[in-house]
Every structure is written in C-alpha cells, then in structure tokens.
Scaffold this motif. Structure first.
Motif, PDB file in Angstrom:
ATOM      1  N   SER A 265       8.941  -0.671  -2.384  1.00 29.79           N
ATOM      2  CA  SER A 265       9.418  -1.622  -1.383  1.00 29.79           C
ATOM      3  C   SER A 265      10.921  -1.467  -1.162  1.00 29.79           C
ATOM      4  O   SER A 265      11.672  -1.131  -2.080  1.00 29.79           O
ATOM      5  CB  SER A 265       9.103  -3.052  -1.826  1.00 29.79           C
TER       6      SER A 265
ATOM      7  N   GLU B 267      12.701  -3.972  -0.376  1.00 30.48           N
ATOM      8  CA  GLU B 267      13.287  -5.237  -0.823  1.00 30.48           C
ATOM      9  C   GLU B 267      13.768  -5.119  -2.267  1.00 30.48           C
ATOM     10  O   GLU B 267      13.217  -4.354  -3.064  1.00 30.48           O
ATOM     11  CB  GLU B 267      12.263  -6.372  -0.725  1.00 30.48           C
TER      12      GLU B 267
ATOM     13  N   PRO C 210       6.630  -6.148  -9.492  1.00 32.38           N
ATOM     14  CA  PRO C 210       7.561  -5.430  -8.611  1.00 32.38           C
ATOM     15  C   PRO C 210       6.923  -4.226  -7.931  1.00 32.38           C
ATOM     16  O   PRO C 210       6.151  -3.486  -8.551  1.00 32.38           O
ATOM     17  CB  PRO C 210       8.673  -4.989  -9.563  1.00 32.38           C
ATOM     18  N   ASP C 211       7.215  -4.068  -6.650  1.00 29.73           N
ATOM     19  CA  ASP C 211       6.755  -2.918  -5.897  1.00 29.73           C
ATOM     20  C   ASP C 211       7.905  -1.922  -5.825  1.00 29.73           C
ATOM     21  O   ASP C 211       8.883  -2.123  -5.098  1.00 29.73           O
ATOM     22  CB  ASP C 211       6.327  -3.346  -4.484  1.00 29.73           C
TER      23      ASP C 211
ATOM     24  N   GLN D 115      11.670  -9.794  -3.730  1.00 29.65           N
ATOM     25  CA  GLN D 115      10.223  -9.717  -3.950  1.00 29.65           C
ATOM     26  C   GLN D 115       9.691 -10.889  -4.767  1.00 29.65           C
ATOM     27  O   GLN D 115       8.534 -11.271  -4.645  1.00 29.65           O
ATOM     28  CB  GLN D 115       9.870  -8.412  -4.674  1.00 29.65           C
ATOM     29  N   THR D 116      10.545 -11.450  -5.614  1.00 35.92           N
ATOM     30  CA  THR D 116      10.100 -12.488  -6.542  1.00 35.92           C
ATOM     31  C   THR D 116      10.182 -13.870  -5.903  1.00 35.92           C
ATOM     32  O   THR D 116      11.254 -14.323  -5.516  1.00 35.92           O
ATOM     33  CB  THR D 116      10.952 -12.472  -7.824  1.00 35.92           C
TER      34      THR D 116
ATOM     35  N   GLU E 120       5.543 -12.165  -9.643  1.00 34.29           N
ATOM     36  CA  GLU E 120       5.036 -11.041  -8.873  1.00 34.29           C
ATOM     37  C   GLU E 120       5.296  -9.720  -9.599  1.00 34.29           C
ATOM     38  O   GLU E 120       6.305  -9.587 -10.301  1.00 34.29           O
ATOM     39  CB  GLU E 120       5.704 -10.976  -7.489  1.00 34.29           C
TER      40      GLU E 120
END
Length: 215
Positions: free
Chosen positions: A166, A168, A162-163, A173-174, A160
C-alpha cells in the motif's frame, strides 16, 4: 504450552457461551472489532467503567487468591483520537513502555521488569512491556516481611494487518489498536496472561502473549 492453549480454545469456540463447560474459559466477543477473547474462568467480569475520551474499555475482570489479587482490562483506541493512535502506531514498543510505567506510578517509583518486546498475533503487529513497583511502607526495624510489589503488563496490538504494497503509511492504514492491561501482586501470576487467547473473526485463535516472552 501455547499449542495446548490453542487446541483447548479452538474446541471451546465450537460451543456457544451458554453451552460452554463450567470449567472452561469465559468467552467474550467484541462484534465492533470482530475479535473474540478467551480468558480464565477464575476472573470475574466487572462493570465496565465510564468511557474515556480516547480509550474505550470493552472488558475487565479480577481474581483474588491467597498469593495476591490480579486484574485485567481490555480496551481499544480508535481513529477518533488520531494523536494518541498515531503515537501508538509510530512506536508500539515505546507506547507500551510508557503506558506500563504510567499504570504503576500511583504506587511509587516503577521500573521496567521486561523491556518492550515486539511480536505478532495472526499477522497483527504487537508489543508487550512488563513493569513493577515496590510499595513504600512505614519504617519498621523489626519487620522481616518483604516489600509489597505490584507487577503490570501492557500489551497492544494493531487492529489491521499492514499492507506492505500500500502507498499509505502504517499510521494511515491503522484504524484502531486494542490493548491489554494485566496487574498482579505476585510475580508467579504473570503467566496467567498465557491463558488469554485472541481470535480474529474467521481465523484461528492465538495466545495474546507468546509463552517464551515471560521466560
């Protein structure tokens, strides 16, 4: 060289596997991860080994040449193994280093040939480490042959992007990472990794390993 590979693989994507030119790259799509791999036709796909507890192999292949044999394994680690996934996400560089050395321990005492290098593929954080090992050989005072050396490269990519906005953590997130293991008996074959290309669904293909890393 990377630009040529991108153009070449982008053209290949427009073809179905059945319509691909016999001299073009082999194409493998992993629908569960939404990733397409392009790899040299010189590699022959092999039977996928039994699924391990925390590592799921999706594709493997090998190639033999007068200068030595090469092989690769593509695998992924999912959220079913949170401790291993967290280890990789927390320090991707350290993870690839540890795994590259571990892959060669059966042959002798390995050493790092290229320190972990951090980069990205289509926005996905990635890291690669290259290691090598000299094979112990029976003592022969009359032999002038150089010692046999095996090289291994370990590259891992977060599944994913990374945001940054976010709340998180990166580990939260991953959901998975995918890894590429390349082993060869000849240093000059390491650039074969440049012929592997990755494409996330809906995006442009990119080299699995940027060319500059191997120089």
């Amino acid at each position: 060289m990377s630009l040529l590979l991108l153009a070449f693989c982008a053209a290949a994507l427009a073809q179905t596997p059945a319509a691909s030119a016999p001299t073009g790259p082999r194409i493998f799509h992993d629908p569960s991860l939404g990733i397409t791999y392009f790899y040299p036709r010189r590699f022959t796909p092999e039977q996928i080994p039994a699924k391990q507890a925390c590592v799921h192999t999706t594709l493997s292949g090998s190639s033999a040449s007068p200068v030595g044999a090469s092989s690769f394994v593509l695998s992924n680690i999912g959220s079913a193994c949170p401790s291993l996934l967290n280890e990789a996400v927390t320090s991707l560089d350290a993870f690839t280093r540890k795994q590259a050395l571990s892959r060669l321990k059966e042959f002798g005492k390995p050493e790092i040939t290229r320190d972990p290098t951090h980069y990205s593929i289509d926005g996905h954080p990635a890291s690669i480490t290259i290691a090598s090992v000299k094979h112990p050989a029976p003592y022969d005072p009359n032999s002038i042959a150089p010692p046999k050396i095996t090289y291994a490269a370990k590259a891992c990519v977060l599944g994913e992007i990374p945001d940054k906005h976010s709340k998180e953590t990166l580990a939260q997130q991953t959901k998975h990472i995918f890894c590429f293991d390349f082993t060869t008996q000849h240093k000059d074959l390491l650039p074969l990794m440049l012929a592997f290309t990755v494409q996330f669904d809906g995006h442009d293909p990119e080299p699995l390993v940027p060319g500059g890393i191997l120089h």
